[in-house]
Design an enzyme around this catalytic site. Structure first.
Site, short mmCIF file in Angstrom:
data_model
loop_
_atom_site.label_atom_id
_atom_site.label_comp_id
_atom_site.label_asym_id
_atom_site.label_seq_id
_atom_site.Cartn_x
_atom_site.Cartn_y
_atom_site.Cartn_z
N ARG A 138 0.82 -1.21 0.00
CA ARG A 138 0.00 0.00 0.00
C ARG A 138 0.86 1.27 0.00
O ARG A 138 0.69 2.15 -0.83
CB ARG A 138 -0.92 0.01 1.23
CG ARG A 138 -1.95 -1.10 1.29
CD ARG A 138 -2.94 -1.06 0.15
NE ARG A 138 -3.67 0.20 0.11
CZ ARG A 138 -4.25 0.66 -1.01
NH1 ARG A 138 -4.15 0.00 -2.14
NH2 ARG A 138 -4.93 1.80 -0.97
N SER A 288 5.43 6.25 12.44
CA SER A 288 4.16 5.70 11.96
C SER A 288 3.26 6.82 11.45
O SER A 288 3.51 8.01 11.68
CB SER A 288 3.44 4.97 13.09
OG SER A 288 2.95 5.90 14.05
N CYS A 289 2.18 6.44 10.77
CA CYS A 289 1.23 7.44 10.27
C CYS A 289 0.61 8.21 11.43
O CYS A 289 0.41 9.43 11.35
CB CYS A 289 0.15 6.76 9.43
SG CYS A 289 -0.76 5.43 10.27
N THR A 290 0.31 7.51 12.53
CA THR A 290 -0.32 8.18 13.68
C THR A 290 0.65 9.11 14.38
O THR A 290 0.28 10.21 14.80
CB THR A 290 -0.89 7.13 14.65
OG1 THR A 290 -1.84 6.31 13.97
CG2 THR A 290 -1.56 7.80 15.84
N ASN A 320 -3.65 -4.16 6.33
CA ASN A 320 -3.37 -5.47 5.73
C ASN A 320 -3.08 -6.56 6.76
O ASN A 320 -3.21 -7.74 6.45
CB ASN A 320 -2.16 -5.37 4.80
CG ASN A 320 -2.54 -4.90 3.41
OD1 ASN A 320 -3.69 -4.98 3.02
ND2 ASN A 320 -1.58 -4.38 2.67
N THR A 347 -1.43 1.13 20.19
CA THR A 347 -0.68 2.00 19.29
C THR A 347 0.61 2.41 19.98
O THR A 347 0.63 2.69 21.18
CB THR A 347 -1.48 3.27 18.91
OG1 THR A 347 -0.63 4.11 18.10
CG2 THR A 347 -1.94 4.05 20.11
N GLY A 348 1.68 2.40 19.21
CA GLY A 348 2.96 2.83 19.76
C GLY A 348 3.21 4.30 19.53
O GLY A 348 4.28 4.81 19.88
N ARG A 370 -9.44 -0.15 15.73
CA ARG A 370 -9.54 -0.33 14.28
C ARG A 370 -11.02 -0.44 13.92
O ARG A 370 -11.78 -1.15 14.58
CB ARG A 370 -8.80 -1.60 13.85
CG ARG A 370 -7.30 -1.58 14.15
CD ARG A 370 -6.54 -0.68 13.18
NE ARG A 370 -5.12 -0.65 13.48
CZ ARG A 370 -4.22 -1.48 12.96
NH1 ARG A 370 -4.62 -2.41 12.11
NH2 ARG A 370 -2.96 -1.38 13.28
N ASN A 453 -4.11 7.94 6.51
CA ASN A 453 -3.01 7.15 7.04
C ASN A 453 -2.20 6.46 5.95
O ASN A 453 -1.13 5.91 6.22
CB ASN A 453 -3.52 6.10 8.03
CG ASN A 453 -4.71 5.34 7.52
OD1 ASN A 453 -5.85 5.80 7.64
ND2 ASN A 453 -4.48 4.15 6.95
#
Length: 481
Positions: A138, A288-290, A320, A347-348, A370, A453
């Site tokens: 992705r 990460s995205c977050t 995924n 979440t990290g 999620r 994200n």
């Protein structure tokens, strides 16, 4: 003539101006490596309607629509200047000109505002830098789209190769098809052809070699004419320095990971700590995205108000690593069907804040849910501030940050009262402040931050790669620090 006729005539006039802007923007980009922006949004390769919509969008962040009749003279003024590689924001030029009371002409004001990119001050066009993608999932495919999009001038990043494991018959044809069409992000903007005999994908004239390998140790990149390249690892298989060092093969100079790095691997959030990257650092992570979504607003809030503690709850699209239907998974809940359930997970991102923003001493906790959407997430950031404030003050501050600060490419701002997640598919910002959902009570503030994200994060990755490659050009007028 009726009012409606007047409106339509005005629309056609603006269309005509937008049409005349397109070749000017393209020529500046191809011949002088100048990217024309409008409030941080690139106008390169945009359609007439896209240019007009970008002008209209300015009303959400600036309070009023930006007229194309107002910005066009500044674009025309740019064509008379000896410009070097740079990014020039027409929105900021128009805004600064309105506030200037010296009586200068548009041409005089523009020449002064972009003086740092002209004459003896301009930087030289740099040689292109080779880029290799290791993995083509992705994020890998979206990064590929961005690299191809930005290759127009021929002097930036050049996607030379993609390394994957062979998946079977017609592997390269199927991978090219996934690049060509995406269920979330739509059609690839351009043409793609495949040469199976040479394992090559040609995308908008960019020849991309597909290399089949099961392990980094199997590849000698110099055999493909690749030199001094930046390798972007999209697999997440290796996250520490020892594992990622395996990529430092002949032809590869630096490795960028599109996942949180472990150990002493620097976690970089562009706009916040990319300036801390050491010139000799060969391995780094884009976190990460977050983490990219929450760190820029956290920095902005800490700079203005101080942050004593915080909690982030992310409502995240499924990914995924979850199952379509209930099946075994090594994690406790991710084995349950992603399209059918809300799934509590960890979440990290909260713990990663310390790496990217060490000056923030406040404890930040975090958790994640999620949910059954394929893309776009929201981070709910609850903060205890160092002083009391009001909702109006916080919103005006964040609006200003999104327009004028060094974080304007990371933080966007929307006042749309009916905004929902799908509205932010394709956003190039790390996060978007939802003004309508923001809550402030004394020294407590709750920010709702949308983020794509996939695509927004991929844009942050590209910005980091541009920075370490030396092709991240200065922006004019210069944003406030």
């Amino acid at each position: 003539m009726t009012v409606n006729d007047d409106s339509f005539t005005n629309w056609m006039h603006r269309e005509e101006i937008a049409e005349s802007m397109i070749p000017i923007i393209g020529k500046l980009h191809r011949e002088q490596d100048v990217t024309v922006l409008l409030h941080s949004r690139s106008l390169v390769n945009k359609s007439v309607v896209s240019i007009l919509k970008t002008h209209r969008f300015a009303r959400q962040i600036a309070g009023e629509e930006l007229s194309i009749t107002e910005t066009f003279p500044f674009l025309q003024a740019l064509t008379t200047l000896d410009l070097g590689p740079s990014q020039i924001d027409l929105g900021l030029l128009a805004e600064a000109y309105r506030a200037d009371d010296r009586g200068l002409s548009v041409a005089e004001f523009t020449a002064e505002a972009v003086a740092g990119a002209t004459g003896d001050n301009k930087i030289e066009r740099r040689e292109g830098r080779d880029v290799v993608l290791y993995g083509f999932g992705r994020i890998g495919r979206l990064v590929a789209r961005l690299l191809i999009e930005k290759a127009g001038s021929g002097n930036g990043l050049r996607l030379r190769a993609i390394v994957v494991r062979r998946g079977g018959d017609q592997d390269i044809v199927k991978r090219a098809s996934l690049l060509r069409r995406d269920s979330i992000h739509g059609q690839f903007q351009g043409t793609i052809t495949v040469d199976e005999a040479t394992s090559t994908i040609s995308a908008n004239g960019n020849e991309i070699k597909v290399i089949y390998a099961n392990d980094p140790s199997e590849v000698d990149y110099t055999a493909y004419g690749i030199d001094n390249a930046i390798l972007i690892d999209n697999t997440g298989k290796w996250r520490d320095r020892e594992g990622l060092s395996a990529h430092l093969r002949p032809g590869i100079d630096k490795v960028v990971l599109t996942a949180p790095g472990k150990g002493d691997v620097p976690n970089i959030v562009h706009g916040v700590n990319h300036g801390d990257i050491k010139p000799d650092e060969r391995i780094l992570s884009c976190a990460s995205c977050t983490t990219n979504a929450i760190v820029p607003p956290l920095k902005a809030m800490n700079d203005e108000y101080g942050v004593l503690r915080g909690h982030v709850e992310t409502v995240h699209s499924f990914t995924n690593d979850q199952n379509l239907l209930d099946n075994y998974h090594k994690a406790d809940r991710r084995g349950r069907s992603a399209p059918l359930n809300m799934v509590i997970t960890e979440t990290g991102a909260a713990s990663a804040v310390a790496k990217a923003l060490p000056e923030l001493k406040a404890p930040i906790t975090g958790s994640s849910i999620r949910v059954p959407v394929p893309d776009v997430s929201i981070a709910i950031l609850s903060l205890r501030l160092g002083r009391e404030t009001t909702r109006d003050e916080v919103l005006e501050y964040l609006r200003d940050v999104s327009l004028h600060s060094s974080l304007k490419r990371q933080i966007d701002f929307t006042t749309a009262p009916d905004a929902v997640s799908m509205d932010f598919v394709g956003s190039r910002h790390a996060s978007i402040v939802d003004a309508g959902a923001t809550k402030v009570d004394g020294d407590n503030a709750i920010l709702y931050l949308w983020y794509d994200n996939e695509f927004g994060y991929s844009c942050q990755v590209i910005r980091v790669v541009q920075h370490v490659s030396g092709v991240e050009y200065p922006t004019f007028p210069a944003p406030a620090v």
